[in-house]
Design a protein around this motif. Structure first.
Motif, PDB file in Angstrom:
ATOM      1  N   SER A  23      -4.547   4.020   2.375  1.00  0.00           N
ATOM      2  CA  SER A  23      -4.504   5.480   2.248  1.00  0.00           C
ATOM      3  C   SER A  23      -3.079   6.005   2.171  1.00  0.00           C
ATOM      4  O   SER A  23      -2.866   7.196   1.933  1.00  0.00           O
ATOM      5  CB  SER A  23      -5.224   6.139   3.429  1.00  0.00           C
ATOM      6  OG  SER A  23      -4.485   5.963   4.637  1.00  0.00           O
ATOM      7  N   HIS A  24      -2.103   5.113   2.371  1.00  0.00           N
ATOM      8  CA  HIS A  24      -0.694   5.489   2.299  1.00  0.00           C
ATOM      9  C   HIS A  24      -0.066   4.868   1.054  1.00  0.00           C
ATOM     10  O   HIS A  24      -0.351   3.720   0.714  1.00  0.00           O
ATOM     11  CB  HIS A  24       0.067   5.000   3.535  1.00  0.00           C
ATOM     12  CG  HIS A  24      -0.242   5.773   4.776  1.00  0.00           C
ATOM     13  ND1 HIS A  24      -1.457   5.668   5.419  1.00  0.00           N
ATOM     14  CD2 HIS A  24       0.500   6.661   5.492  1.00  0.00           C
ATOM     15  CE1 HIS A  24      -1.445   6.458   6.485  1.00  0.00           C
ATOM     16  NE2 HIS A  24      -0.280   7.072   6.545  1.00  0.00           N
ATOM     17  N   ARG A  26       2.834   3.022  -1.186  1.00  0.00           N
ATOM     18  CA  ARG A  26       3.770   1.956  -0.824  1.00  0.00           C
ATOM     19  C   ARG A  26       5.065   2.549  -0.301  1.00  0.00           C
ATOM     20  O   ARG A  26       5.618   3.486  -0.877  1.00  0.00           O
ATOM     21  CB  ARG A  26       4.078   1.066  -2.037  1.00  0.00           C
ATOM     22  CG  ARG A  26       2.954   0.144  -2.450  1.00  0.00           C
ATOM     23  CD  ARG A  26       3.444  -0.831  -3.504  1.00  0.00           C
ATOM     24  NE  ARG A  26       4.365  -1.801  -2.938  1.00  0.00           N
ATOM     25  CZ  ARG A  26       5.134  -2.603  -3.675  1.00  0.00           C
ATOM     26  NH1 ARG A  26       5.118  -2.509  -4.992  1.00  0.00           N
ATOM     27  NH2 ARG A  26       5.944  -3.475  -3.087  1.00  0.00           N
ATOM     28  N   ALA A  27       5.532   1.998   0.808  1.00  0.00           N
ATOM     29  CA  ALA A  27       6.777   2.477   1.413  1.00  0.00           C
ATOM     30  C   ALA A  27       7.948   1.820   0.690  1.00  0.00           C
ATOM     31  O   ALA A  27       8.232   0.636   0.896  1.00  0.00           O
ATOM     32  CB  ALA A  27       6.804   2.150   2.894  1.00  0.00           C
ATOM     33  N   GLU A  32       9.730   6.660   4.178  1.00  0.00           N
ATOM     34  CA  GLU A  32       8.303   6.359   4.063  1.00  0.00           C
ATOM     35  C   GLU A  32       7.891   5.245   5.020  1.00  0.00           C
ATOM     36  O   GLU A  32       6.817   5.281   5.627  1.00  0.00           O
ATOM     37  CB  GLU A  32       7.958   5.959   2.630  1.00  0.00           C
ATOM     38  CG  GLU A  32       8.270   7.019   1.593  1.00  0.00           C
ATOM     39  CD  GLU A  32       9.577   6.714   0.884  1.00  0.00           C
ATOM     40  OE1 GLU A  32      10.553   6.335   1.577  1.00  0.00           O
ATOM     41  OE2 GLU A  32       9.622   6.871  -0.350  1.00  0.00           O
ATOM     42  N   HIS A  35       7.643   6.594   8.542  1.00  0.00           N
ATOM     43  CA  HIS A  35       6.442   7.413   8.695  1.00  0.00           C
ATOM     44  C   HIS A  35       5.204   6.524   8.837  1.00  0.00           C
ATOM     45  O   HIS A  35       4.349   6.771   9.699  1.00  0.00           O
ATOM     46  CB  HIS A  35       6.287   8.339   7.487  1.00  0.00           C
ATOM     47  CG  HIS A  35       5.015   9.130   7.495  1.00  0.00           C
ATOM     48  ND1 HIS A  35       4.790  10.175   8.369  1.00  0.00           N
ATOM     49  CD2 HIS A  35       3.870   9.009   6.751  1.00  0.00           C
ATOM     50  CE1 HIS A  35       3.580  10.671   8.159  1.00  0.00           C
ATOM     51  NE2 HIS A  35       3.006   9.988   7.189  1.00  0.00           N
ATOM     52  N   PHE A  36       5.134   5.498   7.996  1.00  0.00           N
ATOM     53  CA  PHE A  36       4.000   4.570   8.062  1.00  0.00           C
ATOM     54  C   PHE A  36       3.961   3.874   9.420  1.00  0.00           C
ATOM     55  O   PHE A  36       2.897   3.700  10.028  1.00  0.00           O
ATOM     56  CB  PHE A  36       4.118   3.544   6.932  1.00  0.00           C
ATOM     57  CG  PHE A  36       2.964   2.589   6.845  1.00  0.00           C
ATOM     58  CD1 PHE A  36       1.694   3.027   6.505  1.00  0.00           C
ATOM     59  CD2 PHE A  36       3.144   1.231   7.103  1.00  0.00           C
ATOM     60  CE1 PHE A  36       0.622   2.142   6.420  1.00  0.00           C
ATOM     61  CE2 PHE A  36       2.095   0.343   7.030  1.00  0.00           C
ATOM     62  CZ  PHE A  36       0.835   0.800   6.682  1.00  0.00           C
ATOM     63  N   GLU A  39       2.730   6.316  12.127  1.00  0.00           N
ATOM     64  CA  GLU A  39       1.295   6.552  12.028  1.00  0.00           C
ATOM     65  C   GLU A  39       0.512   5.342  12.527  1.00  0.00           C
ATOM     66  O   GLU A  39      -0.505   5.483  13.218  1.00  0.00           O
ATOM     67  CB  GLU A  39       0.914   6.869  10.576  1.00  0.00           C
ATOM     68  CG  GLU A  39       1.432   8.211  10.076  1.00  0.00           C
ATOM     69  CD  GLU A  39       0.893   9.372  10.906  1.00  0.00           C
ATOM     70  OE1 GLU A  39      -0.331   9.452  11.069  1.00  0.00           O
ATOM     71  OE2 GLU A  39       1.708  10.176  11.404  1.00  0.00           O
ATOM     72  N   ASN A  76       2.112  -2.635   1.990  1.00  0.00           N
ATOM     73  CA  ASN A  76       3.015  -2.089   3.001  1.00  0.00           C
ATOM     74  C   ASN A  76       3.295  -3.105   4.117  1.00  0.00           C
ATOM     75  O   ASN A  76       2.980  -2.861   5.282  1.00  0.00           O
ATOM     76  CB  ASN A  76       2.424  -0.814   3.602  1.00  0.00           C
ATOM     77  CG  ASN A  76       2.661   0.401   2.737  1.00  0.00           C
ATOM     78  OD1 ASN A  76       3.774   0.642   2.276  1.00  0.00           O
ATOM     79  ND2 ASN A  76       1.608   1.165   2.478  1.00  0.00           N
TER      80      ASN A  76
END
Length: 382
Positions: A23-24, A26-27, A32, A35-36, A39, A76
């Protein structure tokens, strides 16, 4: 993707992590990625292996490796998962003082604090017995003074502290023995220099210099006389997690190649219908599945407290996964042809990333040495 070794709880965890990670996006940068990470921490995935009493999920390396694999399969892979909860969190949970556990484990578990791990040195390489970073007592204060260098240390700039492997002198024999110290990031005398890497990763690599770094007596983790026991308590999870890291990357690359092979049509036929394309992809899938089984075996042995059996299996898992990862990525890029090298498809950066699973934290050649000596009983050449 599940196996017969997994319980219903593990299958549910795998599905939940997969859904979260997919649902995220790719960092591709530190913002990013952070943040991943945050979370994932809020959902309990970072600390799934740490004790419940300190904010963790009460699981083991089995659960943590599963989490990292699914993150990698979604594009990720978090390198610091190998370091902060798996190595540092495990060592502190097993050998740390009550104060160290209360100070560090809750933050590591929920992702609000990070800890790096410093063992590799410029002149030691794979030979941890040649580590020269030394720690000596200040007789007047009881403090520790650390002096030495480390290299290829991940994420020091974003970590709140680094778990440094040093050596103290045995007063009886004069020999150096390994010990572990928590060094906060801004400690005077603790300097870092970013290495210029071509590896595309959100976590940067550093060379560290410790110049008479003064630490309080309680910076020591565990028993000063425990030696290699405490060190390998973190290195076996490191190998298992590196295997999971490689398997996840390999699965991601393979999935991209399969999508392309099903859709890309030449002369009215999808290229995946041709055995020259299909068979190498099938082989890559088989190798990834076999390496996953060994990774699960290693994790189960470690969580069961079988350090000797886990050491052998963890090395084998890391070897198998590293080879499978590199081959899967290479075949995925080859399947896409020129498209495999474009930014649009996101595979080219994995060529260098896949090598990490072969090289770090120990090379495949050193694993072959381990297996030939420890498992097969063959004599050493060194």
């Amino acid at each position: 993707m599940t196996t017969l070794l997994e319980s219903d709880e593990h299958k549910s965890l795998r599905e939940a992590v997969s859904a979260f990670a997919r649902s995220h996006p790719r960092a591709t940068g530190p913002v990013e990625s952070r943040h991943f990470w945050q979370e994932a921490g809020k959902l309990g995935y970072i600390g799934v292996s740490l004790p419940e009493a300190y904010g963790g999920g009460g699981g083991g390396v089995t659960e943590l490796s599963l989490v990292l694999e699914e993150m990698g399969a979604a594009g990720n892979p978090l390198l610091m998962m190998i370091v902060s909860p798996a190595i540092c969190g495990t060592v502190i949970a097993r050998f740390g003082t009550e104060e160290q556990k209360r100070t560090w484990l809750p933050g590591i578990a929920d992702g609000t604090r990070l800890m790096a791990f410093g063992i590799t040195e410029p002149d030691a390489g794979s030979n941890s017995h040649r580590i020269t970073t030394t720690a000596r007592r200040d007789a007047a204060t009881g403090d520790w003074l650390l002096t030495g260098r480390k290299v290829f240390i991940s994420g020091v700039d974003i970590a709140d502290a680094t778990l440094i492997v040093g050596r103290t002198e045995d007063a009886r024999t004069g020999k150096l023995k390994p010990c572990l110290f928590i060094v906060p990031r801004d400690t005077p005398g603790f300097e870092r220099r970013q290495l210029d890497m071509e590896l595309h990763a959100t976590e940067k690599q550093f060379e560290l210099t410790l110049d008479d770094v003064r630490l309080p007596a309680d910076a020591l983790v565990g028993d000063e006389d425990a030696g290699l026991l405490q060190l390998f308590a973190g290195l076996n999870p490191e190998r298992i997690m590196t295997a999971a890291f490689g398997i996840g990357i390999g699965r991601y690359a393979l999935a991209r190649a399969l999508d392309y092979a099903r859709e890309r049509t030449v002369w009215k036929t999808p290229i995946g219908a041709h055995q020259a394309i299909a068979h190498p992809l099938a082989q890559a899938h088989i190798d990834l599945e076999l390496s996953r089984l060994m990774t699960q075996k290693a994790a189960h042995l470690y969580d069961a407290g079988d350090d000797m059996g886990a050491g052998e299996a963890a090395n084998m898992a890391k070897y198998a996964a590293g080879e499978a990862c590199v081959k899967a990525v290479d075949q995925a890029v080859h399947t896409l042809g020129g498209n495999g090298l474009t930014r649009e498809f996101g595979l080219a950066t994995l060529i260098t990333a896949a090598r990490v699973a072969r090289i770090a934290p120990v090379s495949r050649e050193m694993i072959l040495n381990y297996v030939s000596h420890q498992t097969l009983g063959l004599p050493k050449s060194y």
